[in-house]
Design a protein around this motif. Structure first.
Motif, short mmCIF file in Angstrom:
data_model
loop_
_atom_site.label_atom_id
_atom_site.label_comp_id
_atom_site.label_asym_id
_atom_site.label_seq_id
_atom_site.Cartn_x
_atom_site.Cartn_y
_atom_site.Cartn_z
N MET A 7 0.85 -1.19 0.00
CA MET A 7 0.00 0.00 0.00
C MET A 7 0.89 1.24 0.00
O MET A 7 1.93 1.26 0.64
CB MET A 7 -0.89 0.02 1.24
CG MET A 7 -1.91 -1.09 1.27
SD MET A 7 -2.96 -1.00 2.72
CE MET A 7 -3.68 0.61 2.55
N ARG A 8 0.46 2.25 -0.69
CA ARG A 8 1.16 3.53 -0.70
C ARG A 8 0.30 4.60 -0.05
O ARG A 8 -0.92 4.57 -0.17
CB ARG A 8 1.46 3.97 -2.13
CG ARG A 8 2.61 3.26 -2.73
CD ARG A 8 2.95 3.91 -4.06
NE ARG A 8 4.19 3.35 -4.54
CZ ARG A 8 5.22 4.07 -4.93
NH1 ARG A 8 5.14 5.37 -4.93
NH2 ARG A 8 6.31 3.49 -5.33
N ASP A 9 0.97 5.50 0.61
CA ASP A 9 0.29 6.67 1.14
C ASP A 9 0.00 7.58 -0.05
O ASP A 9 0.89 8.15 -0.66
CB ASP A 9 1.21 7.37 2.14
CG ASP A 9 0.61 8.64 2.70
OD1 ASP A 9 -0.50 9.02 2.29
OD2 ASP A 9 1.26 9.25 3.54
N LYS A 10 -1.26 7.68 -0.42
CA LYS A 10 -1.63 8.43 -1.62
C LYS A 10 -1.51 9.94 -1.43
O LYS A 10 -1.34 10.68 -2.38
CB LYS A 10 -3.04 8.05 -2.05
CG LYS A 10 -3.14 6.60 -2.50
CD LYS A 10 -4.51 6.33 -3.06
CE LYS A 10 -4.84 4.92 -3.35
NZ LYS A 10 -3.94 3.97 -3.75
N VAL A 11 -1.58 10.41 -0.20
CA VAL A 11 -1.46 11.84 0.06
C VAL A 11 0.00 12.23 0.13
O VAL A 11 0.44 13.17 -0.51
CB VAL A 11 -2.20 12.22 1.37
CG1 VAL A 11 -1.98 13.67 1.70
CG2 VAL A 11 -3.67 11.89 1.27
N GLY A 12 0.77 11.49 0.91
CA GLY A 12 2.19 11.78 1.04
C GLY A 12 2.46 12.98 1.92
O GLY A 12 1.56 13.73 2.29
#
Length: 63
Positions: A7-12
């Motif tokens: 999973m990636r942090d979409k906001v960052g």
């Protein structure tokens, strides 16, 4: 990871530079190490730059 899918942090989060991002990564790893109910030796946090290249990888339950 969720159901075996990374999973990636979409906001960052934007940092001033790489050292600050790596420092935050280490803080997050320490948090998960001491506050997670399960110990997954493969759990890792990676830091990517604005080009999407990995600049640091921190394993949560490894030294």
């Amino acid at each position: 990871m969720k159901n075996g899918v990374p999973m990636r942090d979409k906001v960052g989060i934007d940092f001033e530079g790489n050292p600050e991002a790596v420092k935050r990564c280490k803080e997050l790893a320490r948090h998960f190490r001491y506050n997670s109910p399960r110990q997954d030796n493969d759990l890792e946090i990676s830091v990517v730059n604005e080009l999407g290249r990995e600049i640091h990888r921190e394993f949560v339950h490894r030294d």
